[in-house]
Design a protein around this motif. Structure first.
Motif, PDB file in Angstrom:
ATOM      1  N   GLU A  55      -5.130 -37.488 -28.284  1.00 19.73           N
ATOM      2  CA  GLU A  55      -6.544 -37.827 -28.234  1.00 19.73           C
ATOM      3  C   GLU A  55      -6.950 -37.982 -26.764  1.00 19.73           C
ATOM      4  O   GLU A  55      -6.330 -38.728 -26.017  1.00 19.73           O
ATOM      5  CB  GLU A  55      -6.818 -39.115 -28.994  1.00 19.73           C
ATOM      6  N   ILE A  56      -7.966 -37.240 -26.380  1.00 20.86           N
ATOM      7  CA  ILE A  56      -8.435 -37.271 -24.995  1.00 20.86           C
ATOM      8  C   ILE A  56      -9.920 -37.614 -24.953  1.00 20.86           C
ATOM      9  O   ILE A  56     -10.616 -37.521 -25.970  1.00 20.86           O
ATOM     10  CB  ILE A  56      -8.173 -35.927 -24.263  1.00 20.86           C
ATOM     11  N   ILE A  57     -10.370 -37.998 -23.780  1.00 18.08           N
ATOM     12  CA  ILE A  57     -11.794 -38.224 -23.536  1.00 18.08           C
ATOM     13  C   ILE A  57     -12.239 -37.197 -22.510  1.00 18.08           C
ATOM     14  O   ILE A  57     -11.602 -37.043 -21.467  1.00 18.08           O
ATOM     15  CB  ILE A  57     -12.074 -39.644 -23.017  1.00 18.08           C
ATOM     16  N   LEU A  58     -13.321 -36.496 -22.818  1.00 21.05           N
ATOM     17  CA  LEU A  58     -13.927 -35.529 -21.902  1.00 21.05           C
ATOM     18  C   LEU A  58     -15.236 -36.110 -21.403  1.00 21.05           C
ATOM     19  O   LEU A  58     -16.127 -36.440 -22.195  1.00 21.05           O
ATOM     20  CB  LEU A  58     -14.177 -34.192 -22.609  1.00 21.05           C
ATOM     21  N   ARG A  59     -15.317 -36.268 -20.085  1.00 23.92           N
ATOM     22  CA  ARG A  59     -16.536 -36.778 -19.453  1.00 23.92           C
ATOM     23  C   ARG A  59     -17.002 -35.768 -18.427  1.00 23.92           C
ATOM     24  O   ARG A  59     -16.179 -35.130 -17.776  1.00 23.92           O
ATOM     25  CB  ARG A  59     -16.265 -38.112 -18.765  1.00 23.92           C
ATOM     26  N   GLN A  60     -18.306 -35.639 -18.252  1.00 24.50           N
ATOM     27  CA  GLN A  60     -18.868 -34.749 -17.241  1.00 24.50           C
ATOM     28  C   GLN A  60     -19.876 -35.541 -16.422  1.00 24.50           C
ATOM     29  O   GLN A  60     -20.707 -36.250 -16.982  1.00 24.50           O
ATOM     30  CB  GLN A  60     -19.561 -33.548 -17.890  1.00 24.50           C
ATOM     31  N   ARG A  61     -19.779 -35.401 -15.098  1.00 25.00           N
ATOM     32  CA  ARG A  61     -20.691 -36.114 -14.208  1.00 25.00           C
ATOM     33  C   ARG A  61     -21.162 -35.167 -13.109  1.00 25.00           C
ATOM     34  O   ARG A  61     -20.469 -34.216 -12.747  1.00 25.00           O
ATOM     35  CB  ARG A  61     -20.004 -37.326 -13.553  1.00 25.00           C
ATOM     36  N   ILE A  62     -22.327 -35.485 -12.551  1.00 23.09           N
ATOM     37  CA  ILE A  62     -22.891 -34.719 -11.434  1.00 23.09           C
ATOM     38  C   ILE A  62     -22.336 -35.319 -10.138  1.00 23.09           C
ATOM     39  O   ILE A  62     -22.341 -36.535  -9.948  1.00 23.09           O
ATOM     40  CB  ILE A  62     -24.430 -34.772 -11.431  1.00 23.09           C
ATOM     41  N   LEU A  63     -21.887 -34.452  -9.261  1.00 28.02           N
ATOM     42  CA  LEU A  63     -21.274 -34.847  -7.998  1.00 28.02           C
ATOM     43  C   LEU A  63     -22.143 -34.340  -6.849  1.00 28.02           C
ATOM     44  O   LEU A  63     -22.347 -33.135  -6.717  1.00 28.02           O
ATOM     45  CB  LEU A  63     -19.867 -34.224  -7.910  1.00 28.02           C
ATOM     46  N   SER A  64     -22.666 -35.261  -6.047  1.00 22.97           N
ATOM     47  CA  SER A  64     -23.453 -34.833  -4.884  1.00 22.97           C
ATOM     48  C   SER A  64     -22.500 -34.570  -3.718  1.00 22.97           C
ATOM     49  O   SER A  64     -21.311 -34.891  -3.791  1.00 22.97           O
ATOM     50  CB  SER A  64     -24.484 -35.892  -4.505  1.00 22.97           C
ATOM     51  N   GLU A  65     -23.014 -34.007  -2.648  1.00 20.99           N
ATOM     52  CA  GLU A  65     -22.175 -33.673  -1.493  1.00 20.99           C
ATOM     53  C   GLU A  65     -21.530 -34.913  -0.876  1.00 20.99           C
ATOM     54  O   GLU A  65     -20.445 -34.831  -0.324  1.00 20.99           O
ATOM     55  CB  GLU A  65     -23.005 -32.949  -0.428  1.00 20.99           C
TER      56      GLU A  65
END
Length: 168
Positions: free
Chosen positions: A33-43
């Motif tokens: 069981e895994i968790i997938l997270r997505q986030r925005i990365l600025s410079e």
């Protein structure tokens, strides 16, 4: 936090070894069981500084058939026949936290975090403990009633950290 990093196009000789470590870790996720997270990365952002607390669109599922072919990660979700994939420009594995940070080639401002949903440490309580030091670098803990011995190899950094944590 010590990452194992691989970057596309980086000719550093350790990249081959790092890629193989990440490939093995990725394949070993099968049916976990895994968790997938997505986030925005600025410079100016560091991946460590992003808010990784659970958010609405994060997904938790038992990953199936994780594989790496070329520089593309592949996996499936349970009950779905289609294979998902992401071609990457960089991978960072945090082996201590069992999390992989995935930087997709197609979206330079996106970072994905895939990690084991719940790390479960086994706790061992020593009741009749004896403590000793071997060769100034190895801490030995023994439970004389259950005949359990734990040896902990310490480097200079770990010794300094331990000294800071112990009361005077």
């Amino acid at each position: 936090m010590q990452f194992i990093t691989w970057q596309s196009g980086n000719s550093n000789p350790e990249m081959v070894q790092n890629f193989e470590i990440i490939r093995q870790w990725w394949r070993n996720l099968n049916h976990k069981e895994i968790i997938l997270r997505q986030r925005i990365l600025s410079e100016k952002d560091e991946v460590r500084e992003l808010d990784w607390e659970p958010q609405r669109f994060d997904e938790t599922f038992a990953i199936a058939n994780p594989d790496i072919r070329g520089i593309t990660l592949y996996w499936q979700k349970p009950g779905m026949s289609d294979e998902r994939n992401t071609t990457v420009r960089q991978l960072q594995l945090d082996p201590k936290r069992q999390q992989l940070y995935i930087y997709p080639q197609s979206q330079p401002t996106l970072v994905m975090q895939m990690g084991v949903a719940a790390l479960k440490y086994q706790t061992l309580t020593l009741r009749e403990a004896e403590i000793s030091v071997e060769d100034n670098q190895t801490l030995i803990l023994r439970d004389t009633t259950r005949l359990i011995e734990v040896k902990l190899k310490l480097d200079a950094e770990m010794i300094a950290s331990l000294k800071q944590q112990l009361p005077e």
